[in-house]
Design a protein around this motif. Structure first.
Motif, mmCIF file in Angstrom:
data_model
loop_
_atom_site.group_PDB
_atom_site.id
_atom_site.type_symbol
_atom_site.label_atom_id
_atom_site.label_comp_id
_atom_site.label_asym_id
_atom_site.label_seq_id
_atom_site.Cartn_x
_atom_site.Cartn_y
_atom_site.Cartn_z
ATOM 1 N N PHE A 19 1.974 1.635 -3.142
ATOM 2 C CA PHE A 19 0.960 1.984 -4.227
ATOM 3 C C PHE A 19 0.538 3.653 -4.218
ATOM 4 O O PHE A 19 0.883 4.433 -5.101
ATOM 5 C CB PHE A 19 -0.333 1.664 -3.478
ATOM 6 C CG PHE A 19 -1.679 1.753 -4.616
ATOM 7 C CD1 PHE A 19 -2.350 2.879 -4.717
ATOM 8 C CD2 PHE A 19 -2.295 0.330 -5.434
ATOM 9 C CE1 PHE A 19 -3.380 3.195 -5.460
ATOM 10 C CE2 PHE A 19 -3.428 1.260 -6.143
ATOM 11 C CZ PHE A 19 -4.448 1.861 -5.907
ATOM 12 N N ASN A 33 0.407 11.819 -10.124
ATOM 13 C CA ASN A 33 -0.537 12.378 -10.193
ATOM 14 C C ASN A 33 -0.868 12.413 -8.950
ATOM 15 O O ASN A 33 -1.841 12.627 -7.938
ATOM 16 C CB ASN A 33 -1.735 12.057 -11.105
ATOM 17 C CG ASN A 33 -2.697 13.333 -10.845
ATOM 18 O OD1 ASN A 33 -2.763 13.483 -10.130
ATOM 19 N ND2 ASN A 33 -3.902 13.134 -12.182
ATOM 20 N N ALA A 60 -2.969 15.307 -7.538
ATOM 21 C CA ALA A 60 -4.327 15.994 -7.733
ATOM 22 C C ALA A 60 -5.178 14.966 -7.067
ATOM 23 O O ALA A 60 -5.699 14.563 -6.405
ATOM 24 C CB ALA A 60 -4.524 16.760 -8.760
ATOM 25 N N ALA A 61 -4.560 13.722 -7.996
ATOM 26 C CA ALA A 61 -5.962 12.500 -8.401
ATOM 27 C C ALA A 61 -5.660 11.424 -6.838
ATOM 28 O O ALA A 61 -6.533 11.265 -5.949
ATOM 29 C CB ALA A 61 -5.373 11.785 -9.052
ATOM 30 N N ALA A 62 -4.660 11.863 -6.572
ATOM 31 C CA ALA A 62 -3.974 11.478 -5.208
ATOM 32 C C ALA A 62 -4.218 11.937 -3.607
ATOM 33 O O ALA A 62 -5.838 10.710 -3.190
ATOM 34 C CB ALA A 62 -2.563 10.944 -4.776
ATOM 35 N N ARG A 63 -4.234 13.112 -3.386
ATOM 36 C CA ARG A 63 -4.772 13.622 -2.676
ATOM 37 C C ARG A 63 -6.285 13.932 -3.052
ATOM 38 O O ARG A 63 -7.502 13.799 -1.912
ATOM 39 C CB ARG A 63 -4.407 15.333 -2.818
ATOM 40 C CG ARG A 63 -4.932 16.054 -1.866
ATOM 41 C CD ARG A 63 -4.433 17.810 -2.242
ATOM 42 N NE ARG A 63 -2.993 17.959 -1.847
ATOM 43 C CZ ARG A 63 -2.507 17.827 -2.894
ATOM 44 N NH1 ARG A 63 -2.988 18.623 -4.166
ATOM 45 N NH2 ARG A 63 -1.123 17.854 -3.052
ATOM 46 N N HIS A 64 -7.087 14.006 -3.720
ATOM 47 C CA HIS A 64 -9.073 13.747 -4.466
ATOM 48 C C HIS A 64 -9.185 12.279 -3.792
ATOM 49 O O HIS A 64 -10.092 11.984 -2.762
ATOM 50 C CB HIS A 64 -9.338 13.456 -5.744
ATOM 51 C CG HIS A 64 -10.645 13.496 -5.790
ATOM 52 N ND1 HIS A 64 -11.063 12.800 -5.910
ATOM 53 C CD2 HIS A 64 -11.417 14.950 -5.891
ATOM 54 C CE1 HIS A 64 -12.719 12.980 -6.068
ATOM 55 N NE2 HIS A 64 -12.733 14.444 -6.268
ATOM 56 N N ALA A 65 -8.108 11.381 -3.939
ATOM 57 C CA ALA A 65 -8.596 9.927 -3.290
ATOM 58 C C ALA A 65 -8.759 9.750 -1.670
ATOM 59 O O ALA A 65 -9.090 8.802 -1.427
ATOM 60 C CB ALA A 65 -7.932 8.895 -4.318
ATOM 61 N N GLY A 66 -7.908 11.426 -1.453
ATOM 62 C CA GLY A 66 -7.873 10.597 0.607
ATOM 63 C C GLY A 66 -6.933 10.162 0.798
ATOM 64 O O GLY A 66 -6.255 9.766 1.643
ATOM 65 N N ILE A 67 -5.110 10.184 -0.444
ATOM 66 C CA ILE A 67 -4.363 10.163 0.047
ATOM 67 C C ILE A 67 -4.031 11.714 0.585
ATOM 68 O O ILE A 67 -3.215 11.730 0.453
ATOM 69 C CB ILE A 67 -2.897 9.078 -0.484
ATOM 70 C CG1 ILE A 67 -3.948 7.835 -1.706
ATOM 71 C CG2 ILE A 67 -2.019 9.036 -0.531
ATOM 72 C CD1 ILE A 67 -3.250 7.355 -2.743
ATOM 73 N N ARG A 104 3.513 5.804 -5.419
ATOM 74 C CA ARG A 104 3.174 5.713 -7.288
ATOM 75 C C ARG A 104 2.357 6.653 -7.294
ATOM 76 O O ARG A 104 2.436 7.477 -8.363
ATOM 77 C CB ARG A 104 3.040 4.584 -7.720
ATOM 78 C CG ARG A 104 4.510 3.484 -7.404
ATOM 79 C CD ARG A 104 4.300 2.209 -8.224
ATOM 80 N NE ARG A 104 3.536 1.416 -7.557
ATOM 81 C CZ ARG A 104 2.244 1.136 -8.358
ATOM 82 N NH1 ARG A 104 1.479 0.792 -9.063
ATOM 83 N NH2 ARG A 104 1.745 0.229 -7.295
ATOM 84 N N ALA A 105 0.897 6.851 -6.883
ATOM 85 C CA ALA A 105 -0.189 7.373 -6.664
ATOM 86 C C ALA A 105 0.268 9.083 -6.770
ATOM 87 O O ALA A 105 -0.268 9.989 -7.652
ATOM 88 C CB ALA A 105 -1.151 6.981 -6.289
ATOM 89 N N VAL A 151 0.899 -1.373 -0.089
ATOM 90 C CA VAL A 151 -0.137 0.429 0.169
ATOM 91 C C VAL A 151 0.823 1.364 0.131
ATOM 92 O O VAL A 151 0.468 2.232 -0.720
ATOM 93 C CB VAL A 151 -1.246 0.021 1.134
ATOM 94 C CG1 VAL A 151 -1.595 1.571 1.616
ATOM 95 C CG2 VAL A 151 -2.132 -0.797 0.890
ATOM 96 N N TRP A 152 1.809 1.370 1.024
ATOM 97 C CA TRP A 152 2.469 2.399 1.046
ATOM 98 C C TRP A 152 3.642 2.891 -0.487
ATOM 99 O O TRP A 152 3.372 3.888 -1.129
ATOM 100 C CB TRP A 152 4.059 1.982 1.913
ATOM 101 C CG TRP A 152 4.945 2.980 2.369
ATOM 102 C CD1 TRP A 152 5.515 3.901 2.382
ATOM 103 C CD2 TRP A 152 6.689 2.455 0.744
ATOM 104 N NE1 TRP A 152 6.396 4.768 2.429
ATOM 105 C CE2 TRP A 152 7.170 3.948 1.473
ATOM 106 C CE3 TRP A 152 7.096 2.374 0.263
ATOM 107 C CZ2 TRP A 152 8.076 4.905 0.894
ATOM 108 C CZ3 TRP A 152 8.211 2.519 -0.507
ATOM 109 C CH2 TRP A 152 9.027 4.018 -0.221
#
Lengths: 357, 505
Positions: free
Chosen positions: A222, A230, A232-239, A225-226, A219-220
């Motif tokens: 993952f 990207n 912005a997408a990682a932040r949006h997904a809650g990472i 890489r996210a 998971v770390w």
């Protein structure tokens, strides 16, 4: 007229082939200055191969040279995966080396079973601190880490010189700016009798394996890489992007610190200001050649180390300058960058539009 | 309108790799004519116009443009300067204006000789005044363009083209950023200009305005011209069929009674970096079984509202409640955990990690889930199985779930996001511009899924700049303007349009 269009998809074979091809092209291009220097390139490259693989000693030398490059290559590759541009591996290497001699050269006279792990952990921690600090500046104030990590290298080098002429100086060194040697029980044991290759190599290989596994299977990895691909997408997904950045900063800096530990405790025994001939910077080339893959880093480090060691041996045998090694390394980086571009885009020649007016 | 032809496109074709953007498209444009170029997103409208304007070099075909005397000359392709010189002006969807200088300078920029030391401002001003008087297009000339409204900026763009003596004007989706009233004004101005001999091509996918304001309609589908007719002979059904190649999928909508509140915002403010992501004391309630439509002109705080509900923005004041629970420290992770499904506005930028696989993107919001990982290690078989199931259920088509997500088409990327959001049966769904850039089939699918979620008992916040979409889906409409929300209290297009523009209804 020339037009550049993106390629739709890049095959896996192509992606793997590009670095190999780049390395070969770099060797081919390096034949030009060799010819200019009056040497027969085929003989020269023959000497080079002999200098790397011609004897057990030669192989040992090559592996010894590859060891710090694996560490710094991993440091760059992991950070770059998260788009955290750690250009400071050189400085972090010296932080690790300083921590190693601070702990290992007499301050603590304990069993090697304890001292070696302690040196390794403290060295990695020092390197980690050297990357976490600029990352904090980046996250908190938006300071560009390319600039901060790069400049920090010089600050650390000057700090090192200060330490080597002060607290860390060996009282027995007759005024030379060098540290006291690592205690015998603190030395990373050599792998073969009368050879310089040492167990730092094993540590490097194990860490490369772990890095590869963690990057792809955990998971770390993952999240890393996210965040890199990207944010912005990682932040949006809650990472938690900042946490990911700090995590990879610590690991990247720690790996660079281990390069210093390995050099000082595995090879040299004591610390001087010329411990590293730019391993930190060469690590960036290694990581780029490896396509930021940890396993690739091992292969790239072996290649670069072969070029360096081979060129040394060639220059002795043929009387040409060993700067050729730098030339090959730089050119393979350029070739990989160009190759990376060509694997993403293709260049089309189009007929010039007819002028009518 | 006269019979004189001012522009001919002959068999233009353009391929981008395997994608045929335009295939043998021919068009003619008469002097003083308004030609509507209609088609779904991705039908090749913009590509065609970009070839006319020299941004793209066609693979085949020619363009002929009439000189002021009316004789057709071939246009050298691939040279925007040649197109400008021949009298072709283009106003792009995204304006090309320098925001820090005024309209006058923006208009004259680039049409002055580079090496001349002084410029004749007076003459320029006179010419612009003259154009404004003749066309009815007005825009303040002496304030920085950054302070103008979107409608005014668009007029500056058109004035810029006219200043360069454009005789053919191409407008790419000119009404996408306008209120219905502003759009009407624009078309009235276009009528005035065409009476003076200007020829206009405008790109659109809105049937209503095409039918109301054009003289002739050309329909593109999959890069081919599939129909061309005089507007007087056209009707909505025929054109829609031409555009999609089949009957328009109608979204079935059943009545529903709103249930308990699922999301409550009370006097919430968000301090954004610009007007578009700033909220000022917003109060709203979304109930179960309810779709709340948020109408508004682009850039009036929609991003702020979306960021707030997505957990990306921290409010400076006010209270957020999901169901009965107050969310004290909103973050993307807490909002996901609270049962909010988020469909982001920019699906490429915020919705997916393009370089990672479809399967990975499907689980990116649930990395803590024990089905997905155990002790920090990914359960790859489970991730693969999950992705295959979802791809099947949500009809995500592409090179496979192991392939990079960026290889999917826009519609399939949106289906990926829908799959990720809907499979978790969220209590509340935030859909921000969920159909922007999608073809009609994919857009209808989004609508169907939202209605399905509403039927299941979810609340939906639907933010859209397409009023028709909101009118078609929402149970209740609120209007956002300058970061504040007001209840529309009506389903009347014109009234909502006025509220969007900030005028009393």
């Amino acid at each position: 007229m020339i037009r550049i269009e993106p390629r739709e998809n890049t095959s896996r074979a192509f992606a793997l082939g590009v670095p190999v091809l780049a390395a070969l092209v770099a060797l081919l291009l390096a034949a030009i200055p060799l010819l200019a220097a009056g040497a027969n390139p085929i003989t020269a490259y023959g000497e080079m191969i002999k200098g790397v693989f011609g004897s057990v000693f030669a192989v040992s030398e090559m592996l010894t040279r590859a060891t710090p490059l694996i560490f710094t290559g991993l440091a760059a590759a992991l950070a770059f995966r998260a788009k955290l541009w750690n250009i400071g591996a050189e400085g972090q290497l010296y932080l690790g080396a300083m921590a190693a001699v601070a702990v290992g050269s007499g301050w603590l006279d304990i069993s090697g079973l304890l001292l070696v792990p302690l040196i390794v952990v403290i060295g990695a921690a020092a390197g980690a601190a050297g990357m976490v600090a600029p990352t904090y500046l980046k996250v908190r104030f938006g300071a560009d880490e390319v600039v901060t990590t790069l400049l920090l290298n010089f600050i650390i080098l000057i700090f090192l010189q200060m330490m080597l002429e002060g607290p860390l100086q060996d009282p027995m060194s007759l005024g030379w700016p060098q540290s006291a040697p690592i205690l015998d029980q603190g030395v990373l044991p050599p792998l073969m009798d009368r050879m310089r290759v040492h167990s730092g190599l094993i540590l490097a290989l194990v860490l490369a394996g772990i890095a590869q596994f963690m990057l792809l299977r955990s998971v770390w990895g993952f999240k890393l890489r996210a965040v890199g691909e990207n944010a912005a997408a990682a932040r949006h997904a809650g990472i938690n992007v900042k946490r990911s950045l700090f995590g990879v900063a610590a690991i990247s800096g720690g790996l660079a610190g281990l390069a210093g530990v390995s050099e000082v405790a595995g090879l040299k025994g004591y610390l001087t200001a010329d411990l590293s001939p730019g391993f930190g910077y060469t690590g960036i080339v290694v990581a780029m050649l490896a396509g930021l893959s940890p396993v690739g880093v091992v292969i790239a480090a072996l290649f670069i180390a072969s070029v360096f060691v081979g060129a040394d041996s060639m220059s002795r045998a043929m009387g040409v300058s060993s700067f050729l090694a730098d030339l090959v390394v730089s050119m393979s980086l350029l070739c990989v960058l160009v190759g990376g571009f060509l694997s993403k885009y293709r260049i089309l020649r189009t007929a010039k539009a007819e002028a009518t007016s | 309108m006269t019979d004189q032809t001012v522009l001919k496109l002959n068999g233009l074709s353009k391929r981008f790799g395997p994608v045929v953007a335009n295939d043998d498209v021919s068009l003619t444009l008469g002097r003083g004519e308004v030609l509507a170029l209609l088609g779904e997103n991705g039908a090749g409208k913009t590509t065609l116009m970009n070839m006319l304007f020299g941004h793209y070099l066609p693979d085949a075909g020619t363009v002929e443009v009439a000189d002021p005397g009316g004789t057709l000359h071939p246009l050298p392709l691939g040279h925007p300067q040649a197109a400008l010189a021949a009298g072709v002006g283009m106003v792009h969807q995204h304006f090309a204006l320098a925001e820090n200088i005024n309209a006058l300078d923006n208009i004259t920029l680039g049409s002055e000789p580079l090496l001349s030391l002084r410029r004749d401002r007076r003459a320029a001003e006179r010419k612009i005044k003259d154009i404004m008087a003749r066309s009815g297009l007005t825009a303040p000339q002496d304030v920085p363009v950054g302070r103008l409204s979107v409608g005014e900026r668009q007029r500056v763009e058109i004035l810029k083209a006219l200043y360069r003596d454009a005789r053919i004007l191409v407008l790419d989706e000119p009404t996408a950023v306008l209120t219905p009233q502003e759009a009407d004004t624009l078309f009235a101005n276009i009528k005035t200009m065409t009476a003076e001999g200007l020829s206009v091509i405008f790109i659109s996918h809105k049937l209503r305005e095409v039918l109301a304001f054009s003289d002739r309609i050309a329909v593109l589908r999959h890069g081919r011209k599939v129909g061309e007719m005089a507007t007087s002979e056209a009707d909505e059904g025929t054109i829609a069929r031409l555009m999609v190649g089949a009957d328009t999928p109608k979204v079935a909508r059943e009545a529903a009674t709103p249930g308990a509140p699922v999301l409550t915002l009370q006097n919430v403010s968000v301090a954004g970096r610009s007007k578009r992501d700033t909220l000022q004391g917003v109060t709203l309630t979304v109930h179960a079984h309810e779709i709340l439509g948020i109408a508004g002109i682009s850039g009036n705080g929609q991003s702020g509202l979306a960021n707030l509900i997505s957990g990306l923005a921290v409010p400076t004041a006010g209270m957020i409640r999901v169901d009965e629970t107050e969310i004290a420290r909103p973050s993307a992770a807490t909002m996901v955990a609270a049962g909010i499904g988020r469909i982001p506005e920019d699906r490429h930028h915020e919705g997916i990690v393009g370089a990672m696989s479809v399967a990975e993107n499907m689980v990116i919001e649930r990395l803590g889930d024990p089905d997905i990982q155990s002790r920090g290690l990914l359960r790859r078989d489970a991730i693969q199985a999950n992705a295959e199931g979802l791809a099947q259920a949500y009809d995500v088509r592409g090179p496979g779930v192991g392939a990079a997500a960026r290889l999917l088409s826009g519609g399939n990327i949106q289906k990926l996001i829908l799959a990720r959001v809907f499979e978790r049966a969220p209590r509340l769904i935030l859909a921000n511009q969920p159909t922007r850039g999608l073809d009609m089939g994919a857009a209808a699918e989004v609508g169907r899924r939202l209605l399905e979620a509403r039927g299941r008992g979810a609340g939906v916040v639907l933010i859209s700049e397409d009023l028709d979409e909101i009118l078609g889906l929402a149970d209740r409409i609120m209007v956002i303007r300058d970061g504040a929300l007001v209840e529309a209290g009506t389903m009347d297009r014109a009234k909502i349009g006025l509220m969007m523009a900030g005028e009393p209804a």
